[in-house]
Design an enzyme around this catalytic site. Sequence first.
Site, PDB file in Angstrom:
ATOM      1  N   LYS D 116      38.585  34.214  33.591  1.00 26.86           N
ATOM      2  CA  LYS D 116      38.856  35.656  33.621  1.00 26.86           C
ATOM      3  C   LYS D 116      38.573  36.339  32.296  1.00 26.86           C
ATOM      4  CE  LYS D 116      42.307  36.371  37.185  1.00 26.86           C
ATOM      5  NZ  LYS D 116      43.715  36.664  37.474  1.00 26.86           N
ATOM      6  N   GLU D 200      46.566  46.365  32.300  1.00 24.98           N
ATOM      7  CA  GLU D 200      45.370  47.126  32.635  1.00 24.98           C
ATOM      8  C   GLU D 200      45.738  48.333  33.466  1.00 24.98           C
ATOM      9  OE1 GLU D 200      42.991  43.958  34.409  1.00 24.98           O
ATOM     10  OE2 GLU D 200      43.600  44.651  36.399  1.00 24.98           O
ATOM     11  N   HIS D 235      44.723  38.947  49.431  1.00 28.26           N
ATOM     12  CA  HIS D 235      43.384  38.545  48.991  1.00 28.26           C
ATOM     13  C   HIS D 235      42.638  37.675  49.992  1.00 28.26           C
ATOM     14  CE1 HIS D 235      44.607  40.327  45.260  1.00 28.26           C
ATOM     15  NE2 HIS D 235      45.658  39.525  45.208  1.00 28.26           N
ATOM     16  N   ARG D 291      28.451  31.606  44.112  1.00 27.35           N
ATOM     17  CA  ARG D 291      28.072  30.793  45.271  1.00 27.35           C
ATOM     18  C   ARG D 291      27.787  31.741  46.422  1.00 27.35           C
ATOM     19  NH1 ARG D 291      32.480  32.412  47.864  1.00 27.35           N
ATOM     20  NH2 ARG D 291      34.413  32.443  46.685  1.00 27.35           N
TER      21      ARG D 291
END
Lengths: 169, 169, 507, 507
Positions: D116, D200, D235, D291
């Site tokens: 990250k 953030e 997610h 990928r």
Amino acid sequence: MKYFVTVNGIAHEVDVVERLGELAVKVDGRELDLSYEEVDNLGQVALISGGRSWGVSIEGDEHEVSCNIAGHLYAVAIEDERERAAHAAEREATKGGGTVKSVMPGVVVKLLVQEGAAVEKGQPLLILEAMKMQNEIAAPAAGVVKALHVREREAVASGAKLVTLVAAP
Amino acid sequence: MKYFVTVNGIAHEVDVVERLGELAVKVDGRELDLSYEEVDNLGQVALISGGRSWGVSIEGDEHEVSCNIAGHLYAVAIEDERERAAHAAEREATKGGGTVKSVMPGVVVKLLVQEGAAVEKGQPLLILEAMKMQNEIAAPAAGVVKALHVREREAVASGAKLVTLVAAP
Amino acid sequence: MFKRILVANRGEIALRVIRTCREMGVEPVAIYSDVDRKALHVRMAHSAVALGGSTPRESYLDMDKVIAAAKASGSEAVHPGYGFLSERSAFARKVTEAGLVWIGPPPEAIEAMGDKITSRRNMKKAGVPVVPGLVDPVDDVERALAAAEEIGYPIAIKAAAGGGGKGIRLVRSKDEMATAFRTASGEALASFGDGRVYMERYVDEPRHIEVQVLFDKHGLGVHFGERECSIQRRHQKLIEEAPSVVVDDALRAKMGEIAVRAGAAVGYQNAGTVEFLYSKGEFYFLEMNTRLQVEHPVTEMVYGVDLVREQLRVAAGEPLGYTQGDVLAKKHGWSIEVRINAEDPFNGFVPSIGTIHNLRAPGGPWVRLDAALYRGMEVSLNYDPMLAKLIVWAPDRDAAIERMKRALAELNVGGVRTSAPAALLVLEEERFVRGQFDTHFLNHMDLATPRKGEDVLVAAASAIHRHLLMRRKALRTSDSSRAAWGTRSRASLSPYPAHVAGNGGGQ
Amino acid sequence: MFKRILVANRGEIALRVIRTCREMGVEPVAIYSDVDRKALHVRMAHSAVALGGSTPRESYLDMDKVIAAAKASGSEAVHPGYGFLSERSAFARKVTEAGLVWIGPPPEAIEAMGDKITSRRNMKKAGVPVVPGLVDPVDDVERALAAAEEIGYPIAIKAAAGGGGKGIRLVRSKDEMATAFRTASGEALASFGDGRVYMERYVDEPRHIEVQVLFDKHGLGVHFGERECSIQRRHQKLIEEAPSVVVDDALRAKMGEIAVRAGAAVGYQNAGTVEFLYSKGEFYFLEMNTRLQVEHPVTEMVYGVDLVREQLRVAAGEPLGYTQGDVLAKKHGWSIEVRINAEDPFNGFVPSIGTIHNLRAPGGPWVRLDAALYRGMEVSLNYDPMLAKLIVWAPDRDAAIERMKRALAELNVGGVRTSAPAALLVLEEERFVRGQFDTHFLNHMDLATPRKGEDVLVAAASAIHRHLLMRRKALRTSDSSRAAWGTRSRASLSPYPAHVAGNGGGQ
């Protein structure tokens, strides 16, 4: 145990030995290292041999089997030694073609031969109508018409005897 | 015969009368003119009623059934009058939630309550890990923890008892 | 748009129409014969009306029953599919007279195109090229000789009353005419009681190329390019594709323009197909099919258009809403269709019947299966033997061929023999891949050649395993799996010395 | 092109790769664990190598076993699919060191994007917009307050060592900072032993929009536009589509250009996906998936491209052979994908296991099913719960939604509960149809609402019929059909008060 296996008309010899519950199969002398697993009870088989893999769909009975392998069709007939001998005698007896049967239900539109007539291999014997199509049924071998089992306009079931041929005298 | 049928949590009363081998079915007092035909032995059903047509896929057992109708799922529970009475008694006995069972095999990651603790409806009882996911298992009703049937890091099978709750005194 | 329509058909085309109805918010009503009561087109419909009976004549061909079903179900329109009543102008008329909308061309257009002689005359008048030949039949050798000079050799003589290729004679030069005429005429007299014959130019290396057209009710018509359907036997198509290897943009524009002109000449509305015979750069009008075609999906894939949706739209009176240029701008890639018929390609394509006990459907990218197949379905002689259509799309023809081969390898329909292995053999032929074929291609192919290689050994070994398992299981009682597996009748596996003559009548 | 490649995966993605191999004339080699020995990816492969073991760790995740299988089978390259070893740079290195070609990005690119902090730094440097925030974590409330002024409120505080939304705090103003920082840091310390947190900008009404990119080995890269994957819970994506309703041509060009820049910045090769968080006209880099993505088919349908074929081509060293303009010129229509997972959407999406005893696959125009399902398949907890992907294409979004609803109505997967009914409910939501949704959409939907109308009565009546039939049959002995029908465990039908917490990790 030895088997005589015909695949799409070509004969093969198969030797089968059962070892510790597993089958060792030799086809035309070539030993196949086979893993055969049925996926369901409908004929789906997972087959692995020598690293190669196949998804085979099988249907049929003990002696006549269709294998669908990647879309291609293999018609397989199986006889063991005893059956082979019996069938050979039978074939000898019915030389000249034996009895031609209907593979589908239909209606006999026209008879093209009469009893006693000599016919050549491939000569049309009768016309059978099924599924809006007229099918010419031809003699499987040269011979003499011994018996007509059907009449014109007769409806026949699948497997019904149509014509019996015998060897020409 | 009268049945109590719950579809996605909503109760319906169904009356069934067998007439000349055919079933006459009334749902919530409305008579349905039904043609029910099983297409195969896997739960595909062709159902026609009052001109409308449905392809229903059914699975389940005698008392709990899932119907898939055009992609939507209907969870159906069936009780006859006798069963309804028996189940009502059972529900009364297990007021407070009864025994929470696991619907999937998994591993108990963490217990969040202790025996004797009072819990509220929806309060997490433990965390069960299955298929890479952690699932919080919550209390189905307010009550008191009577028994913990599992320990942390224990693997449990589908249907295994996890926690028993009883009504608060 | 309609609220509810009757789908006056069965099988895959009924389901095809039902699918588009569902997507358009139109309620599709199915009709069914007794034997079809569990069929997929019934289960997937909004409503269903029983017609009774088990033969087509008692059910799907009974105009009054079908119209009564439409009225009883509150349908506003009738979609006929293909086959059955789709090209019966009398039915189209009855539908309209019953106050329903006919999703098809006006009955007059069906009639104008339904008769060989009339349609030929109409087309000549409209400037559509037809095979050089006589419009009227002749019954006399002198007139035949005179006509032949005008038409030009080689010439084909056909019985006026015939069909399906019966009594066709090829005449390469003047010297052969007298004999050929006499035998053809004699045969025609014997077979049909009518000795008159047609004469037309014999077309060498013919390819079957057809153009999809669509007209709205406001006089606008467009074409959706061509399909090639040359892989056929006795006018029964097996493999179709769009576009055609022999058609370039210029030829497509020309054939398309002529196809639209052909339709306009008979006041056409809705979807239709103009069939041409193509040979060495030239093409001739054959006939117009005044309905949706079996092979319409290849056009759909290439032009990104749902033709059934367009049929409903224009039948409801909507204008096309796009121009010929818009249509051609959407053309992309290549599509191939293979018909999966219940028949044995290795025994003269004789019909195969049985119960579908096993199904493995192909999937993945750009593979489309139009079928109404289900486990437990009985395949009988009552209906058309077409079980399914397998359609693929790819950016180019080579890729489409490879994709179709891959999809056919994944497909398995258990319980009957199918045409699929024959299609696979065609796709593996180098001449097919190079695009070098005509309508005789399949007739000249040797389908019986046994395949070589490891697969043969695998088939033998699998069969032996199965044989031994069956023997062991036979010793046990009430083995349901044995029954499930062995549903295939032994008879249908016997070598069968049939040569199919038949009389075609392809769709 | 390669002669033979190893497909280092299982399930639908293994079959997906195998299909393209078959179409390219490349021999696909499958690997399989003990429990997968009858799996469809094994049966459809050219060769198959047994890895042994039944858990992923013992089989598909065992790098040495997989590489040994590639070597033993004579494979020239390895395609990793998604999941398993696909994003392990160590595996990519081992593959290359074994003399095999890795069908994926260089290990350095995987590493640069895998972390990250590193990826965020790299992207900032390359001019790729990231969510305003700190690159380095903070461990002190004073520094947090100072940083917040720079970033701007609202602010999200996340555990540096965390994931899956654990310990996230929303801070709307300066006053809330001290408390929020302390609780977040304390939770992080308790959960992960590391109290540091990131800060953030909190992104309101976020939409998940990702861009498909493809790079050859010669420094050329293109993008294939965007996919929107906002319909997700924790997610885990449920419904994906291409294009996105909020992306117009100008935004597509801009996001695409930035995605290609992101890939180029880390020396990317092969196919990859750059994920963005989109909110009110602005978008921020989230991460790059190095990928092939589960949802790649929607891009394939819209651009007419086989992405697996492109992966093999560029891995073999072929140049792209087309420009960005060529790609965008092929864009047409709309595509939607629904993931069919073995889970119960009405009980908090808990996993559902069982034996697939019944399958009814959807078909017809522009319906694609990517699956490795077969009758008799055991769905266990060993592997990912995704059973199939249902994909449709249509000329526009409304038509695609209607087509997907139609296809879902045709689908039936018997033996387990699936996510399909939940997807159907989403597609029927007016806000979804209008395109008004963000990543919170599914969490806020009430899936439990019982459906009204005739279907409820039909369900009740069918169940009663079935109930009575079962009772009658129960009186008989050895009834195989009863067993076949009732394979569904009773337990899985019970209402289950589970609330799924989980830690996501979507593909």
